[in-house]
Design an enzyme around this catalytic site. Structure first.
Site, short mmCIF file in Angstrom:
data_model
loop_
_atom_site.label_atom_id
_atom_site.label_comp_id
_atom_site.label_asym_id
_atom_site.label_seq_id
_atom_site.Cartn_x
_atom_site.Cartn_y
_atom_site.Cartn_z
N LYS A 11 0.84 -1.22 0.00
CA LYS A 11 0.00 0.00 0.00
C LYS A 11 0.87 1.26 0.00
CE LYS A 11 -3.61 -2.60 2.28
NZ LYS A 11 -4.82 -2.60 3.05
N HIS A 94 -8.82 -3.45 -5.95
CA HIS A 94 -8.67 -3.51 -4.49
C HIS A 94 -9.79 -2.70 -3.85
CE1 HIS A 94 -7.10 -2.93 -0.46
NE2 HIS A 94 -6.41 -4.03 -0.67
N GLU A 96 -9.83 -0.66 -1.54
CA GLU A 96 -9.53 0.77 -1.30
C GLU A 96 -9.68 1.57 -2.60
OE1 GLU A 96 -5.81 -0.03 0.61
OE2 GLU A 96 -6.93 -0.97 2.24
C1 PEP Z 1 -5.21 -5.90 1.63
O1 PEP Z 1 -5.09 -4.70 1.62
O2 PEP Z 1 -5.29 -6.50 0.56
C2 PEP Z 1 -5.27 -6.58 2.92
C3 PEP Z 1 -5.71 -7.80 2.94
O3 PEP Z 1 -4.89 -5.84 4.01
P1 PEP Z 1 -4.71 -6.42 5.49
O4 PEP Z 1 -3.92 -7.70 5.41
O5 PEP Z 1 -3.95 -5.35 6.22
O6 PEP Z 1 -6.08 -6.65 6.05
#
Ligand code: PEP
Length: 249
Positions: A11, A94, A96
């Site tokens: 990220k 994703h 986000e």
């Molecule tokens: C992701 O962003 O794809 C994810 C799974 O994040 P996290 O492992 O922090 O929940």
């Protein structure tokens, strides 16, 4: 037999020097690992990290890309630029991107087709919101995102696609789907792939789980018959947390 695939989505974390340091540690830590590994640093760190992992068993991934190859798209990064840096795979859809930046299935599908056209592998992320799960709509949401995300993708191209089931309520929250709940959705997605393509395609496609996966829960999740790996956010940001996930089973 499907090969387990563990991917780290860094990220918007790590400066260049921090990213290089983590990549160097991972090359050493994972060199005897038996799974498929990918790390996706930020765009600005792709070049530096790519040079570190070049020749290792870790592939270079990007976290997003533009719908277009080139032109007037201020702030966007093209598939051609990613390929030029040695990127092999791109994470698309994703949660986000969907929920903070408003990407819809049409836009995600355009990106999926463009990436595949240029020979990149794709991780297509799907997953329901907590309200959708509570309303009993998890399956239908995941089905829709899968069908729309893969619209116009041929069975041959599908060989370069991994699906990541990431329940939105589990991402970065510390809440994980139970292995049984995750398995139920994975099995359902595999059925959708069988309907859209063929039983053979469904048998072969990798379906990762993502959502607060860590060293403590990875083994139980990966033991499920339709969970073929993990897309890891927070726990991919240090070798201490990522290595154990990369070596479970
Ligand atoms: C992701 O962003 O794809 C994810 C799974 O994040 P996290 O492992 O922090 O929940």
């Amino acid at each position: 037999m499907r090969k387990t695939y563990i991917a780290g989505n860094w990220k918007m974390n790590k400066t260049k020097s921090e990213a290089v340091e983590l990549a160097k540690s991972l090359v050493v830590a994972l060199k005897d690992g038996k799974y498929k590994y990918m790390i996706a640093p930020s765009f600005t760190n792709l070049d530096a990290v790519g040079q570190i992992i070049n020749g290792s068993n870790i592939i270079l991934g990007a976290q997003n890309m533009s719908t277009d190859e080139s032109g007037a798209h201020t702030g966007e990064v093209s598939v051609l630029m990613l390929k030029d840096l040695g990127v092999k795979t791109v994470i698309l859809g994703h949660s986000e991107r969907r929920h903070i930046y408003g990407e819809d299935d049409l836009m995600i599908n355009k990106k999926v087709k463009l990436a595949l056209k240029h020979g990149l592998e794709v991780i297509l992320c799907i997953g329901e919101l907590i309200e959708e799960r509570e309303a009993g709509k998890a399956e239908i949401v995941c089905e829709q995102q899968t069908r729309d995300g893969l619209s116009g993708v041929s069975e041959e191209e599908l060989k370069n696609v991994t699906i990541a089931y990431e329940p939105v309520w589990a991402i970065g929250t510390g809440k994980t789907a139970t292995p049984e709940d995750a398995q139920a959705i994975h099995e359902y997605i595999r059925k959708i792939i069988s309907n859209m393509y063929s039983a053979d395609a469904a048998e072969k496609i990798l379906i990762q789980y993502g959502g607060s996966m860590n060293a403590g829960n990875a083994e139980a999740l990966l033991a499920q018959k339709d969970i073929d790996g993990g897309l890891i956010g927070g726990a991919s940001l240090s070798v201490e947390k990522f290595e154990p996930i990369c070596k479970v089973k």
